[in-house]
Design a protein around this motif. Structure first.
Motif, PDB file in Angstrom:
ATOM      1  N   CYS A  66       0.849  -1.184   0.000  1.00 46.56           N
ATOM      2  CA  CYS A  66       0.000   0.000   0.000  1.00 46.56           C
ATOM      3  C   CYS A  66       0.886   1.236   0.000  1.00 46.56           C
ATOM      4  N   LEU A 326       0.320  -1.878   5.486  1.00 47.71           N
ATOM      5  CA  LEU A 326      -0.392  -0.629   5.229  1.00 47.71           C
ATOM      6  C   LEU A 326       0.554   0.550   5.084  1.00 47.71           C
ATOM      7  N   CYS A 392      -5.922  -2.151  -0.005  1.00 48.96           N
ATOM      8  CA  CYS A 392      -5.241  -0.952   0.492  1.00 48.96           C
ATOM      9  C   CYS A 392      -6.194   0.142   0.948  1.00 48.96           C
TER      10      CYS A 392
END
Length: 531
Positions: A66, A326, A392
């Protein structure tokens, strides 16, 4: 009466014990999770990730799958080089490489090694679950509880040096910390048996155990702030100093029994003496054969396995997922790692009140146990499956992760009461076994996740979450379908047919409370929602 005497009468000694246990559990969980937060700064990231962490606009990718979502760091003065330095778009290659090198950790541990390191705490932790209570009975809860945190503090201080010598020494340090912490929860019951009347044990235990939850909440942003300001070594130094400071206060303020306490008020000493039996006339052995062949007992152990697998996945691997998958910078957004556990704490309190109200209104214990276990297992199972495929969408990921961890808080009204349901006479020993079985997942799940990430890279996270969901469901279904929540025949230990009260040898009658008021028979009962 002097000032000391007024304070002594205003603050009972058992309340001081309660506060010290509360802060002790907070420090304990700081010592437990500090490595989970620090490891992301200790380990060298891949070159591409290191370039991206410098904020270089030319870097084509980040360390995760992401894009980076950390809050932008303020530009640093040119003369200062930190891991948060933001490079201008026209920075030279030498500047990019310099900052990337500074941002990288100093240890070259692969994902498998990191998984083993994160799980090493539980090598020692699960060993002392069962004998911990007995050791505290033999040598005193003050020595065992206080000594365990004191040892953890010293181990935290030497951990950075041990890690630099060899990563295997880090494993030994963490295993020793886990070994010491394995006695804490069993020691709690030993202290309560000497200091807390039956009518007060529900609120006493509820408050002290909350220290563990709040310790998790506070530890993550605290570790993040220390990481950002002073580096990863300082996380362990600060943790160790806090543990040693708490230990000093513990040895000065806490005593094994009311009779040994030099500053307890005469009124409180007399009250506790009238309420608490300080010795047993007989010792009743645990019927181990019946315990290990009881299907009803094993249903709770199976549920504990799945619950702990999921919890350790979130607690141990949660910061790593937020940081690497993340691509959030936990040094600047450490509140994200603690948010799920703060919400869990709030949910557990609210749900516990609701569960108690349902029982008061006449709902069967079996119904409350089943519904609670469905919430604590089925809810997170569904949510982690969704998390595995949400991709994401960072807002959705954080919301799902927070909700999943929050729902785990229902466990205390569900399967966790199984030892009290099936054999209240031996709930302490059975809880130790059940907790020990659940703690084994802390040894297995982090290394397994390390293997998955080593072989699959960051795309292995959906696999990790799906495994956790499967564990939740496979452990929940047997309990929900077959549990009876009834006392088993082997709970009734009677040496003769005339000993009708042998079932609860530790319960003593308390004729008066501290203010001289009569207790009602209802208050003499043990709250079924407290272990």
């Amino acid at each position: 009466m002097g000032l000391l005497g007024k304070i002594r009468d205003f603050v009972p000694a058992r309340y001081v014990l309660c506060l010290m246990l509360f802060f002790g559990f907070m420090v304990t969980f700081l010592l437990r999770v500090n490595l989970n937060m620090s490891v992301v700064a200790m380990v060298a990231r891949p070159a591409a990730a290191a370039e991206a962490s410098t904020g270089d606009a030319r870097a084509p990718s980040t360390g995760g799958y992401c894009p980076r979502h950390a809050p932008p760091a303020p530009p640093a003065p040119p003369a200062t080089t930190t891991t948060q330095r933001t490079l201008p778009p026209n920075a030279s290659d030498a500047e990019v490489l310099s900052v990337a090198s500074a941002a990288a950790g100093e240890f070259d541990w692969d994902e498998m090694q990191q998984g083993v390191i994160l799980g090493s705490f539980f090598w020692g932790y699960l060993v002392f679950q069962v004998p911990g209570g007995r050791v505290a009975e033999l040598y005193g809860a003050k020595r065992i509880f206080g000594g365990a945190i004191l040892l953890n503090g010293f181990m935290s201080l030497v951990l950075p040096s041990a890690a630099r010598l060899h990563w295997s020494l880090l494993l030994v340090i963490r295993a020793m910390q886990g070994l010491a912490q394995g006695v804490l929860f069993p020691s709690l019951n030993a202290a309560v048996s000497h200091w807390v009347p039956v009518a007060e044990r529900a609120k006493f235990l509820s408050f002290t155990v909350c220290g563990a939850s709040l310790g998790t909440v506070i530890s993550m942003p605290l570790c993040g702030a220390i990481l950002s300001s002073w580096g990863w070594e300082a996380v362990f130094y600060v943790s160790g100093i806090l543990a040693l400071t708490w230990s000093g206060a513990w040895w000065l303020l806490v005593y094994e029994t009311p009779d040994q306490h030099p500053r307890i008020s005469p009124k409180e000493r007399q009250y506790l003496a009238s309420c608490i039996s300080t010795h047993r006339d007989k010792t009743y052995p645990v019927p181990w054969k019946a315990v290990f062949t009881s299907w009803q007992f094993w249903l709770g152990c199976i549920a504990a396995w799945g619950s702990d697998w999921g919890f350790h996945t979130f607690l141990t691997l949660g910061p790593k997922y937020i940081k690497e998958a993340l691509d959030f910078d936990l040094e600047q957004s450490s509140w994200l790692a603690s948010l799920p556990f703060l919400c869990q704490y709030a949910f557990a309190i609210i749900y516990g009140i609701i569960a108690d109200e349902l029982l008061k209104k006449g709902y069967r214990v079996l119904v409350v146990r089943r519904v609670s276990t469905i919430i604590s297992h089925g809810g997170p199972a569904l949510l982690v499956v969704i998390l595995a495929f949400v991709g994401c969408n960072v807002t959705a990921s954080i919301a799902i992760l927070t909700t999943a961890v929050s729902l785990i808080g229902a466990f205390s009204a569900g399967f966790f009461q199984n030892p009290l349901d099936v054999a209240p006479n031996f709930a302490g020993s059975l809880t130790g076994i059940m907790n020990g079985i659940g703690s084994m997942t802390g040894v297995i799940s982090p290394p397994l996740a390390g293997v998955i990430l080593h072989n699959m890279g960051l795309s292995g996270w959906p696999v990790i979450f799906c495994i956790a969901a499967a564990m939740y469901l496979l452990s929940c279904l047997p309990y929900v379908l077959f549990v009876t929540a009834k006392v088993q025949p082997w709970n009734n230990v009677q040496s003769t047919s005339n000993e009708k009260h042998a079932e609860l040898p530790m319960i003593s009658h308390c004729p008066q409370n501290e203010n001289g008021e009569e207790h009602s028979p209802e208050n003499e009962k043990i709250n079924p929602n407290v272990v």
